[in-house]
Design a protein around this motif. Structure first.
Motif, PDB file in Angstrom:
ATOM      1  N   ALA A 659       0.844  -1.191   0.000  1.00 57.87           N
ATOM      2  CA  ALA A 659       0.000   0.000   0.000  1.00 57.87           C
ATOM      3  C   ALA A 659       0.883   1.246   0.000  1.00 57.87           C
ATOM      4  N   ALA A 660       0.398   2.294  -0.651  1.00 51.91           N
ATOM      5  CA  ALA A 660       1.183   3.515  -0.796  1.00 51.91           C
ATOM      6  C   ALA A 660       1.203   4.298   0.510  1.00 51.91           C
ATOM      7  N   VAL A 661       2.401   4.738   0.892  1.00 54.83           N
ATOM      8  CA  VAL A 661       2.545   5.629   2.036  1.00 54.83           C
ATOM      9  C   VAL A 661       2.110   7.042   1.665  1.00 54.83           C
ATOM     10  N   ALA A 662       2.419   7.465   0.443  1.00 51.72           N
ATOM     11  CA  ALA A 662       2.040   8.777  -0.070  1.00 51.72           C
ATOM     12  C   ALA A 662       2.099   8.709  -1.587  1.00 51.72           C
ATOM     13  N   THR A 663       1.472   9.680  -2.235  1.00 52.67           N
ATOM     14  CA  THR A 663       1.488   9.771  -3.695  1.00 52.67           C
ATOM     15  C   THR A 663       2.059  11.114  -4.109  1.00 52.67           C
ATOM     16  N   VAL A 664       2.675  11.139  -5.273  1.00 54.20           N
ATOM     17  CA  VAL A 664       3.311  12.338  -5.811  1.00 54.20           C
ATOM     18  C   VAL A 664       2.823  12.540  -7.229  1.00 54.20           C
ATOM     19  N   ARG A 665       2.471  13.772  -7.559  1.00 62.85           N
ATOM     20  CA  ARG A 665       1.967  14.085  -8.889  1.00 62.85           C
ATOM     21  C   ARG A 665       3.109  14.139  -9.896  1.00 62.85           C
ATOM     22  N   PRO A 666       2.827  13.915 -11.184  1.00 66.98           N
ATOM     23  CA  PRO A 666       3.866  14.033 -12.212  1.00 66.98           C
ATOM     24  C   PRO A 666       4.435  15.446 -12.251  1.00 66.98           C
ATOM     25  N   GLY A 667       5.741  15.532 -12.418  1.00 64.46           N
ATOM     26  CA  GLY A 667       6.412  16.810 -12.496  1.00 64.46           C
ATOM     27  C   GLY A 667       6.927  17.343 -11.186  1.00 64.46           C
ATOM     28  N   VAL A 668       6.563  16.721 -10.065  1.00 64.32           N
ATOM     29  CA  VAL A 668       7.001  17.190  -8.751  1.00 64.32           C
ATOM     30  C   VAL A 668       8.440  16.741  -8.508  1.00 64.32           C
ATOM     31  N   ALA A 669       9.244  17.616  -7.916  1.00 67.28           N
ATOM     32  CA  ALA A 669      10.624  17.285  -7.576  1.00 67.28           C
ATOM     33  C   ALA A 669      10.667  16.567  -6.238  1.00 67.28           C
ATOM     34  N   VAL A 670      11.369  15.455  -6.171  1.00 67.84           N
ATOM     35  CA  VAL A 670      11.536  14.682  -4.945  1.00 67.84           C
ATOM     36  C   VAL A 670      13.019  14.568  -4.644  1.00 67.84           C
ATOM     37  N   GLU A 671      13.349  14.546  -3.368  1.00 65.08           N
ATOM     38  CA  GLU A 671      14.744  14.420  -2.942  1.00 65.08           C
ATOM     39  C   GLU A 671      15.179  12.964  -3.032  1.00 65.08           C
ATOM     40  N   LEU A 672      16.326  12.728  -3.641  1.00 67.86           N
ATOM     41  CA  LEU A 672      16.855  11.375  -3.814  1.00 67.86           C
ATOM     42  C   LEU A 672      17.675  11.018  -2.584  1.00 67.86           C
TER      43      LEU A 672
END
Length: 701
Positions: A659-672
């Motif tokens: 199950a997903a902990v959170a969702t992120v929309r396309p184009g959003v920057a995420v920290e690697l």
């Protein structure tokens, strides 16, 4: 190991965990309640921000590193704030004096923590302990500041076992909104009448107990009879989620806002199943536009003007001139720009002090001018013996008459003149003195000049200690410019011919060979025309590393973000300051840091007694030190970041089916957070972290 029992009669600790049987992604609330006898003097301290706190804390590893889950932010208490230690930090808790329990009066401390379990199984929470420092003697330290002699005491709580159950796959609806707990949903509108073409605000409110911090609501992109103009999250806290939608009815036939379906996993004992709920239809009257029958079509169809940077992107950049590459700086450069100005100021101050000392040193001035005085005396026809004696006296710091002594050779050796040369000088002085009284040949000018030439090559007497020259060498060792670009004609021609796929591939090949970031901006244009907006964001963000102040590139990025409906972030003052820093290349950051540190070193080193310049130096040291620290830690480049190429579902472990902990929309920057290799990559989005497929992100390198 010895357990402290002295604190048990003086304090208590209660820990209540609710609930102890939960499902994955169902929040756990921990209530911590501790007390100390009212008459017991608890030691107090003062934090760096001036806050006075009680030197007591609840100690448990799981309060900061919860096993099998992640912490949820809990709001600070709104009243009765008292500060106590928690993990070496002063934090606000609910304080209460005079609390009665078991016939005693206590000083009470209460606070809460919340956690989100991310994987099934049993979680064992070790018994916490409450530490409080009791003042035994009051006193002061060497600087006159109050310092108490305190004794630590402890009281212990009970261990807790939490059972985390998996959310079943059977009966899981599609889509599933990730809500776990017990909820209700309702819908309201801000008006019951609206004209066609106008808009109505629909508010969806979810209330209940569960993971309100992480559940999702329907997007209403395809709500029957309406066109969604936008949406905004109005409120989200521990027991409520409120989202407002801006809707426009498509025709006057719309009579109501239809029922909106939603689902959640009900954790109520005895139910424990997926539940489908829906809002009640909301009546709505759509009115025709007044005098609409008088509107006539325009005689001609005039296209609206397009503004680059607002409605469309700017054209390809110019490829003439130097290449726009990312010039990395070595890690030691930040340390160099932070310390070199201070070393330079120290060297200049040392030189000025040495110069003033030499100006006041009469004996030293004689020693430094001895050679010039000897040459002037010989050229003017003076006696070579007197000229040599005056030179030797000036060099060893004695009157000229003192040179004519039988122990001259020993005195010269004591002044660090080689024994052979000292004997030759003493013999020449004796021979010239004897000749003056008729005892042999006189000392010739040539012999005197030969001896002075040898003495000038020696470091002896007053001139033996010469000032040191401290050279300061600061080299940047920046990456050398890359070779000039070539072969762009094919890519540009394909772009002009609207063959954007071929153009993007050609620009990519050129970038691999040159590293010119202008080519990434061109790739972003191609991807935008192809409709691949998330990858266009990645290309533009990658180009900004080499073109940090390109206004057209920034405008193109804003256009793409607007098309993706990405929110504009307002992260605060520090984030804005860091954004200004990011507008400078690493080498420019090094130059600015060096200038700031040089100004600070000059003001604080030379003009410390002037209050105004002292403030100028202190203020200049802040940005200079910060930029130097950034150069040391990150080489002036942003942290590893990736762009979501599609809708991301963050999971707790690097495997599918969770199950997903959170969702992120396309184009959003995420920290690697982890490496970019392999099937999965670990990322952080906001305050949530998890794993996503490597193919679903593009890393900004």
């Amino acid at each position: 190991v010895r357990k402290d029992t002295a604190g048990a009669p003086k304090a208590w600790l209660d820990v209540v965990v609710e609930p102890v049987r939960v499902y994955v992604h169902e929040p756990i609330r921990v209530h911590l309640d501790a007390g100390v006898l009212q008459h017991v003097r608890i030691d107090q301290g003062r934090a760096n921000n001036g806050v006075v706190y009680f030197d007591c804390e609840v100690q448990a590893d799981w309060l900061t590193a919860f096993p099998g889950g992640e912490p949820i932010e809990v709001a600070a208490p709104a009243r009765n704030n008292t500060w106590m230690v928690q993990g070496n930090m002063a934090v606000p808790v609910v304080g209460e004096d005079g609390y009665e329990r078991d016939g005693e009066r206590w000083r009470r401390f209460r606070f809460e923590r919340a956690f989100l379990p991310t994987r099934p199984g049993k979680i064992e929470l070790a018994a916490p302990r409450f530490r409080f420092n009791v003042v035994r003697q009051r006193g002061r330290d060497l600087f006159g500041q109050p310092r108490n002699v305190a004794e630590p005491m402890y009281v212990y709580g009970q261990p807790v076992t939490i059972e985390v159950l998996p959310i079943p796959e059977a009966g899981r609806p599609t889509p599933y909104y990730g809500a776990v707990g017990r909820f209700t949903i309702d819908a309201t509108v801000d008006r019951d009448r609206v004209r066609r073409g106008g808009s109505v605000k629909l508010t969806l409110t979810v209330r209940g107990q569960g993971n309100c911090e992480f559940l999702r609501l329907p997007t209403l992109d395809d709500l029957q009879g309406f066109h969604k103009l936008g949406q905004a999250e109005a409120q989200r806290d521990a027991d409520k989620v409120v989202v407002t939608f801006d809707l426009s009815p498509l025709s006057i036939d719309v009579k109501e806002v239809p029922a909106i379906g939603w689902n959640f996993f009900d954790t109520t004992p005895g139910v424990e199943a997926f539940v489908q709920v829906a809002t009640k239809p909301v009546p709505l009257q759509v009115q025709e536009i007044a005098n609409a029958e008088t509107l006539a079509p325009l005689p001609e169809n005039v296209a609206k003007a397009v503004t680059p940077g607002v409605d469309d992107i700017f054209d390809l950049p110019a490829f003439d001139g130097p290449t726009a590459v990312v010039r990395r700086v070595p890690g030691w450069l930040g340390f160099a720009v932070a310390t070199a100005p201070w070393v330079l100021v120290f060297a200049v101050a040392f030189w000025l002090r040495r110069r003033r000392a030499r100006a006041a040193d009469v004996v030293g001035q004689r020693a430094r001018a001895a050679g010039r005085a000897f040459v002037a005396a010989v050229r003017s026809g003076g006696d070579p013996l007197d000229a040599l004696a005056a030179y030797v006296g000036d060099r060893i710091g004695v009157p000229t008459a003192a040179v004519f002594s039988p122990d001259l050779a020993q005195r010269l050796q004591a002044a660090h003149v080689p024994a052979e040369l000292a004997a030759a000088v003493a013999a020449a002085i004796d021979r010239g003195t004897a000749a003056r009284y008729g005892g042999g040949g006189a000392l010739s000018a040539a012999d005197a000049q030969a001896l002075v030439a040898q003495l000038e090559g020696q470091r002896f007497g007053v001139g033996a200690l010469l000032p040191l020259l401290l050279p300061l060498l600061l080299a940047s060792h920046l990456t050398a410019p890359l070779p000039a670009q070539g072969g762009l004609a094919e890519a540009v021609a394909a772009y002009r011919a609207a063959d954007y796929g071929k153009a993007e591939a050609a620009f990519a090949r050129e970038f691999q060979s040159t590293g010119d970031r202008r080519l990434l901006r061109a790739r972003g244009n191609c991807l935008f025309r192809l409709g691949d907006l998330p990858r266009a964001v990645w290309a533009y963000e990658s180009a900004r590393l080499g073109l940090p102040r390109d206004p057209e590139l920034a405008a193109n990025l804003d256009v793409v973000r607007a098309r993706l409906e990405l929110p504009t972030t307002t992260a605060g003052l520090l984030a804005e300051v860091d954004a200004l820093r990011a507008r400078l290349s690493p080498s420019e950051q090094a130059v600015v840091a060096a200038i700031c540190m040089l100004l600070a070193a000059a003001c604080l080193g030379f003009w410390w007694r002037r209050v105004g310049l002292r403030w100028v130096g202190g203020l200049a040291a802040l940005p200079g030190g910060w930029l130097a620290f950034v150069l040391v830690t990150t080489a002036g480049l942003p942290p590893p970041t990736a762009i979501a190429l599609e809708k991301l579902a963050l999971v707790a472990e690097p495997r599918t089916g969770l199950a997903a902990v959170a969702t992120v929309r396309p184009g959003v920057a995420v920290e690697l957070l982890g490496g970019g290799e392999g099937t999965f990559a670990r990322v952080r989005a906001g305050d949530r972290s998890g794993y996503v497929p490597r193919s679903a992100i593009a890393i900004i390198e």
